[in-house]
Design an enzyme around this catalytic site. Sequence first.
Site, PDB file in Angstrom:
ATOM      1  N   ASP A  95       0.945  -1.116  -0.079  1.00  0.00           N
ATOM      2  CA  ASP A  95       0.021  -0.046   0.135  1.00  0.00           C
ATOM      3  C   ASP A  95       0.951   1.089   0.003  1.00  0.00           C
ATOM      4  OD1 ASP A  95      -1.925  -1.844   0.134  1.00  0.00           O
ATOM      5  OD2 ASP A  95      -2.836  -1.210   2.249  1.00  0.00           O
ATOM      6  N   LYS A 123      -7.046  -4.626  -3.218  1.00  0.00           N
ATOM      7  CA  LYS A 123      -8.057  -5.200  -2.214  1.00  0.00           C
ATOM      8  C   LYS A 123      -8.940  -4.073  -1.767  1.00  0.00           C
ATOM      9  CE  LYS A 123      -4.234  -4.407   1.198  1.00  0.00           C
ATOM     10  NZ  LYS A 123      -4.757  -3.215   1.907  1.00  0.00           N
ATOM     11  N   CYS A 150      -2.068  -2.354   7.595  1.00  0.00           N
ATOM     12  CA  CYS A 150      -2.095  -3.436   6.661  1.00  0.00           C
ATOM     13  C   CYS A 150      -0.673  -4.412   6.326  1.00  0.00           C
ATOM     14  CB  CYS A 150      -2.319  -2.718   5.319  1.00  0.00           C
ATOM     15  SG  CYS A 150      -3.899  -2.031   5.160  1.00  0.00           S
TER      16      CYS A 150
END
Length: 200
Positions: free
Chosen positions: A9, A103, A145
């Site tokens: 990310d 995602k 994450c």
Amino acid sequence: MSRALFVIDVQNDFTEGGALGVDGGAAVAAGVTELLSRHRGEYDLVVASRDWHSAENDNGGHFAVDAEPDFVDTWPPHCVAGTDGAEYHPALDTELVDVHIRKGQGVPAYSIFEGTDDAGDTISEVLTSHGVTDIDMVGIATDYCVRASTLDALEHGQHVRVFTDLIAGVADASSAAALAELGHAGAEIAESTVLDEAGR
């Protein structure tokens, strides 16, 4: 032994100036590119994930709509599909990435294992097809994450190293707690300099 690098990310909305920007995010992006410029040949696979949330709904309660976000389970809108905030930070050289995972498409998702690649394959399927046994983990955010992705990788049976010089978290206390949890769960907590010292 096959080794992968997971880049979690590293997106505009999670770096400085973004909707949920964390301190040090841009430095992570540049640092990952530097790491790959020196050590790309030591990775059989480089995988990058992105939040890719829907603009049409609250993504299963992930986006705070009717109340203020609690920054634990609910968040301001971020990384909406097709927006600049969802794009990779420009300091991350995506030419060095083999597989792109999206995602959180309409649902909450923290772990890379909850996403799919452009062909619709899960990361578990990708790892199996490439015979990956070892994963180095970098990216954003340490306490969300990166944490979730590392725990799932360990559950998947991988040996995981988390490079502390190439991650950035939402908060110092929760990031420290996450690293302690990951170490206890079996991850190796290290710095990327181990690649310079001993190669793989």
